[in-house]
Design an enzyme around this catalytic site. Structure first.
Site, PDB file in Angstrom:
ATOM      1  N   LYS A 160      30.340 -39.813  42.574  1.00  0.00           N
ATOM      2  CA  LYS A 160      30.207 -41.178  42.514  1.00  0.00           C
ATOM      3  C   LYS A 160      29.703 -41.211  40.976  1.00  0.00           C
ATOM      4  CE  LYS A 160      29.697 -42.269  47.384  1.00  0.00           C
ATOM      5  NZ  LYS A 160      28.763 -42.517  48.209  1.00  0.00           N
ATOM      6  N   TYR A 175      36.698 -48.122  51.039  1.00  0.00           N
ATOM      7  CA  TYR A 175      35.682 -48.444  51.640  1.00  0.00           C
ATOM      8  C   TYR A 175      35.930 -49.848  52.816  1.00  0.00           C
ATOM      9  CZ  TYR A 175      32.393 -45.393  49.545  1.00  0.00           C
ATOM     10  OH  TYR A 175      31.630 -44.181  48.941  1.00  0.00           O
ATOM     11  N   ASN A 180      24.180 -41.864  46.219  1.00  0.00           N
ATOM     12  CA  ASN A 180      24.192 -40.548  46.876  1.00  0.00           C
ATOM     13  C   ASN A 180      24.992 -39.574  46.266  1.00  0.00           C
ATOM     14  OD1 ASN A 180      26.347 -41.667  48.251  1.00  0.00           O
ATOM     15  ND2 ASN A 180      25.261 -41.681  50.148  1.00  0.00           N
ATOM     16  N   HIS A 219      31.033 -38.592  47.655  1.00  0.00           N
ATOM     17  CA  HIS A 219      31.794 -39.127  48.936  1.00  0.00           C
ATOM     18  C   HIS A 219      32.466 -37.807  49.648  1.00  0.00           C
ATOM     19  CE1 HIS A 219      34.376 -41.343  51.401  1.00  0.00           C
ATOM     20  NE2 HIS A 219      35.302 -40.623  51.162  1.00  0.00           N
ATOM     21  N   GLU A 242      42.776 -41.061  52.220  1.00  0.00           N
ATOM     22  CA  GLU A 242      42.147 -41.305  50.966  1.00  0.00           C
ATOM     23  C   GLU A 242      42.727 -40.639  49.659  1.00  0.00           C
ATOM     24  OE1 GLU A 242      37.845 -40.104  52.097  1.00  0.00           O
ATOM     25  OE2 GLU A 242      37.990 -41.944  53.318  1.00  0.00           O
TER      26      GLU A 242
HETATM   27  P1  DAT Z   1      28.989 -41.503  54.050  1.00  0.00           P
HETATM   28  O1  DAT Z   1      29.171 -41.984  52.548  1.00  0.00           O
HETATM   29  O2  DAT Z   1      27.866 -40.606  54.303  1.00  0.00           O
HETATM   30  O3  DAT Z   1      30.194 -41.128  54.756  1.00  0.00           O
HETATM   31  P2  DAT Z   1      29.303 -44.128  55.157  1.00  0.00           P
HETATM   32  O4  DAT Z   1      30.702 -43.992  55.118  1.00  0.00           O
HETATM   33  O5  DAT Z   1      28.428 -44.609  56.393  1.00  0.00           O
HETATM   34  O6  DAT Z   1      28.332 -42.796  54.720  1.00  0.00           O
HETATM   35  O7  DAT Z   1      28.842 -45.394  54.014  1.00  0.00           O
HETATM   36  C1  DAT Z   1      29.736 -45.125  52.618  1.00  0.00           C
HETATM   37  C2  DAT Z   1      28.450 -45.244  51.699  1.00  0.00           C
HETATM   38  O8  DAT Z   1      28.120 -46.707  51.661  1.00  0.00           O
HETATM   39  C3  DAT Z   1      27.420 -44.501  51.601  1.00  0.00           C
HETATM   40  O9  DAT Z   1      27.769 -43.309  51.201  1.00  0.00           O
HETATM   41  C4  DAT Z   1      26.225 -45.199  50.649  1.00  0.00           C
HETATM   42  C5  DAT Z   1      26.758 -46.701  51.177  1.00  0.00           C
HETATM   43  N1  DAT Z   1      25.967 -47.164  52.524  1.00  0.00           N
HETATM   44  C6  DAT Z   1      26.021 -46.793  53.583  1.00  0.00           C
HETATM   45  N2  DAT Z   1      25.125 -47.307  54.554  1.00  0.00           N
HETATM   46  C7  DAT Z   1      24.264 -48.051  53.551  1.00  0.00           C
HETATM   47  C8  DAT Z   1      23.169 -48.861  53.740  1.00  0.00           C
HETATM   48  N3  DAT Z   1      22.556 -48.773  55.002  1.00  0.00           N
HETATM   49  N4  DAT Z   1      22.577 -49.550  52.768  1.00  0.00           N
HETATM   50  C9  DAT Z   1      23.063 -49.192  51.666  1.00  0.00           C
HETATM   51  N5  DAT Z   1      24.293 -48.477  51.299  1.00  0.00           N
HETATM   52  C10 DAT Z   1      24.806 -47.958  52.228  1.00  0.00           C
HETATM   53 MG    MG Z   2      31.971 -42.474  55.151  1.00  0.00          MG
END
Ligand code: DAT
Ligand code: MG
Length: 151
Positions: A11, A51, A114, A117, A128
């Site tokens: 990212k 997303y 974080n 991805h 993707e």
């Molecule tokens: P991951 O990236 O671990 O697969 P995800 O698919 O649930 O997690 O979410 C995608 C991204 O969205 C994640 O890397 C960071 C953001 N995100 C997820 N939950 C969040 C939250 N509660 N608050 C802010 N950003 C969040």
């Molecule tokens: Mg995810």
């Protein structure tokens, strides 16, 4: 039967913080096969499509702003079990909960920054990679390491 592929993306914070080499290195050392790699500045449309499952979440606008805030590094990695294994290498979504030794556990502190991805299923891996790479951007090649990684 097709070999599993996962879409991994560094990212914008990972790129800006100079973590590109470190992050690529973890997948390289593990032994997955690199099929595609590029530095890329994505559109808001692409970020929203990537997303789309999160489009009703309150953080969705911030998330898509973040992903479009600078270049990302797009990667396709291949190998048996690559999707689940890459998720383990990456660690939990919240870096404070991610185990030490994982990318997020070692290199990040906030869910909203974080650094990386990884696809969450083989189907999403395919989806993707098709979304982020164009025809001809993936390489068909064999690594000399393969016979030393697999029996
Ligand atoms: P991951 O990236 O671990 O697969 P995800 O698919 O649930 O997690 O979410 C995608 C991204 O969205 C994640 O890397 C960071 C953001 N995100 C997820 N939950 C969040 C939250 N509660 N608050 C802010 N950003 C969040
Ligand atoms: Mg995810």
């Amino acid at each position: 039967q097709e070999v599993e592929q996962t879409y991994i993306m560094i990212k914008p914070d990972g790129v800006q913080r100079g973590l590109v080499g470190e992050i690529i290195s973890r997948f390289e050392k593990k032994g997955f096969l690199l099929k595609g790699l590029k530095l890329f500045q994505c559109s808001k449309d692409l970020a929203q499509e990537h997303y789309k499952d999160l489009k009703d979440k309150p953080f969705f606008p911030k998330l898509t702003d973040y992903i479009t805030s600078g270049p990302v590094v797009c990667m396709a990695w291949e190998g048996d079990g690559a999707v689940a294994s890459a998720r383990k290498l990456i660690g939990a979504t919240n870096p404070l909960q991610a185990e030490p030794g994982t990318i997020r556990g070692d290199l990040a502190v906030q869910t909203g920054r974080n650094v990386v991805h990884g696809s969450d299923s083989p189907d999403n891996g395919k989806r993707e990679i098709a979304l982020w790479f164009k025809e001809g951007e993936l390489c068909q090649w064999e690594s000399v390491q393969t016979p030393w990684l697999t029996d």
